[in-house]
Design an enzyme around this catalytic site. Structure first.
Site, PDB file in Angstrom:
ATOM      1  CB  VAL A 119     -88.808 -18.975 -59.458  1.00  0.00           C
ATOM      2  CG1 VAL A 119     -89.312 -17.709 -58.784  1.00  0.00           C
ATOM      3  CG2 VAL A 119     -87.483 -18.742 -60.148  1.00  0.00           C
ATOM      4  CB  SER A 169     -84.549 -16.916 -54.778  1.00  0.00           C
ATOM      5  OG  SER A 169     -84.739 -15.897 -55.702  1.00  0.00           O
ATOM      6  CE1 TYR A 186     -88.094 -14.919 -53.767  1.00  0.00           C
ATOM      7  CE2 TYR A 186     -89.955 -16.381 -54.022  1.00  0.00           C
ATOM      8  CZ  TYR A 186     -88.644 -16.075 -54.268  1.00  0.00           C
ATOM      9  OH  TYR A 186     -87.898 -16.926 -55.026  1.00  0.00           O
ATOM     10  CE1 TYR A 204     -79.449 -13.122 -57.801  1.00  0.00           C
ATOM     11  CE2 TYR A 204     -80.022 -12.569 -60.060  1.00  0.00           C
ATOM     12  CZ  TYR A 204     -80.400 -12.914 -58.778  1.00  0.00           C
ATOM     13  OH  TYR A 204     -81.730 -13.054 -58.477  1.00  0.00           O
ATOM     14  CE  LYS A 209     -82.403 -13.707 -55.072  1.00  0.00           C
ATOM     15  NZ  LYS A 209     -83.810 -13.247 -55.206  1.00  0.00           N
TER      16      LYS A 209
HETATM   17  N1  GLN Z   1     -83.139 -15.986 -61.477  1.00  0.00           N
HETATM   18  C1  GLN Z   1     -84.283 -15.402 -60.900  1.00  0.00           C
HETATM   19  C2  GLN Z   1     -84.202 -13.888 -60.951  1.00  0.00           C
HETATM   20  O1  GLN Z   1     -83.175 -13.331 -60.682  1.00  0.00           O
HETATM   21  C3  GLN Z   1     -84.367 -15.883 -59.479  1.00  0.00           C
HETATM   22  C4  GLN Z   1     -85.619 -15.512 -58.913  1.00  0.00           C
HETATM   23  C5  GLN Z   1     -86.137 -16.326 -57.787  1.00  0.00           C
HETATM   24  O2  GLN Z   1     -85.931 -17.533 -57.529  1.00  0.00           O
HETATM   25  N2  GLN Z   1     -86.992 -15.619 -57.136  1.00  0.00           N
HETATM   26  O3  GLN Z   1     -85.174 -13.236 -61.288  1.00  0.00           O
END
Ligand code: GLN
Length: 341
Positions: A274, A79, A256, A204, A82
């Protein structure tokens, strides 16, 4: 002793003697034994991570680097990507258009929540999966390959080195990503993404599967802290007009559904993933990259949170701090103790 031996002896003594380096060593020792959190295991590749891996890297706005622990260990950016892809989308389309497709409101919900704004149908922000998929959709390019290439080139401007997708992780994300697929198709229904939705989902999943290390994360944060210019290569990674947009969304939505408490306690724009990484910055000062795979219940790296909290408190880095810091960063950075790249 030759001249070369002598100067390497001097620099190793300086490296040990740097107060900031010693501070980071102590911080690493302090949290290495913390066993809280669990490694993400929704795909087999992530479950293989060693819970003991732990790296801390700081890059100053002047491009000095300090590292301790497992800072060369590669892991997937997840994430954290992003925030940076959001910057590229802003460059591709400008603020107004991007805002019409993705809002900038924190959700207070988990990162993979299936929820859109009831009035506008926009995803809430670019840091939750829905917003990140809508953001990936905005990345320009005539083909899937071209779009990925543009993303990788963008990451290279931040890290200063070539980065690549971990293909097994990408394939695992793709073959298990039903929830993300559901979110994307819901957004297609509302016209928030274009009908190249499968290509965008691949993009993505690929952006999440890019391999980085703690040094890269520190460098990426330092680049934002330095107004969008990589402090080591001197290359601009992000148009200066959009740096504050990216940093703002990191501050309000980057951790988050822990984002509010994070701002309260740590007060630094940041983004977690994550894979165990956190990138955080003190604008105009430095970038922090941490790596430790065990995650807390909200999906943030447990040791990473502790490290950022300590650094923020001790050096008065909290954005809204008006009190005297316990340690003055400039005093601690003096001495030529930075690691070489
Ligand atoms: N690849 C994970 C997802 O899309 C990424 C999630 C993350 O780092 N929160 O669920």
């Amino acid at each position: 002793m030759t001249k070369g031996d002598f100067s390497s002896l001097v620099s190793s003594i300086q490296a040990v003697a740097s107060p900031f380096r010693q501070y980071l060593n102590d911080l690493h020792d302090k949290y290495q034994g913390a066993m809280d959190g669990t490694v993400a295991d929704y795909i087999p590749e992530l479950a293989l991570a060693d819970p003991n891996w732990f790296g801390i890297c700081v890059v100053t706005q002047a491009g000095q680097m300090f590292e301790v622990g497992d800072c060369d260990q590669l892991f997937t950016i997840q994430s954290i990507s992003k925030a940076f892809v959001y910057g590229l989308a802003l460059e591709d389309h400008g603020r107004d258009y991007v805002n019409s497709k993705v809002s900038v409101e924190p959700t207070g919900e988990a990162f993979n929540a299936i929820v859109l704004d009831e009035v506008t149908n926009r995803p809430y922000n670019p840091m939750v999966n829905a917003g990140a998929i809508a953001t990936a959709d905005l990345i320009k390019g005539d083909s899937a390959t071209e779009r990925l290439k543009r993303m990788l080139a963008m990451f290279k401007r931040y890290t200063g080195r070539d980065v690549d997708v971990n293909v097994p992780v990408f394939l695992s994300e793709k073959s298990t990503g039903f929830r993300n697929r559901a979110i994307a198709y819901l957004m297609l229904n509302f016209g928030m993404v274009t009908d190249r939705v499968d290509e965008t989902l691949d993009l993505y999943f690929q952006q999440c599967s890019i391999m980085v290390n703690a040094k890269d994360l520190a460098m990426m944060a330092a680049t934002l802290a330095n107004g969008g210019v990589n402090p080591v290569t001197g290359e601009r990674a992000l148009d200066e007009h959009y740096v504050q947009d990216v940093i703002s969304v990191m501050l309000t939505c980057g951790m988050y559904d822990y984002s509010g408490e994070w701002v309260y306690r740590v007060g630094l724009p940041a983004k977690s993933g994550v894979g165990g990484g956190i990138t955080a910055l003190a604008p105009g000062k430095l970038g922090i990259g941490t790596f430790s795979p065990p995650l807390d219940a909200k999906g943030n790296s447990y040791r990473g949170i502790q490290v950022c909290s300590d650094l923020s408190r001790d050096f008065g880095l909290h954005l809204f701090n008006v009190a005297e810091a316990e340690y003055k960063l400039d005093d601690w950075l003096t001495g030529n103790g930075a690691d070489s790249w």
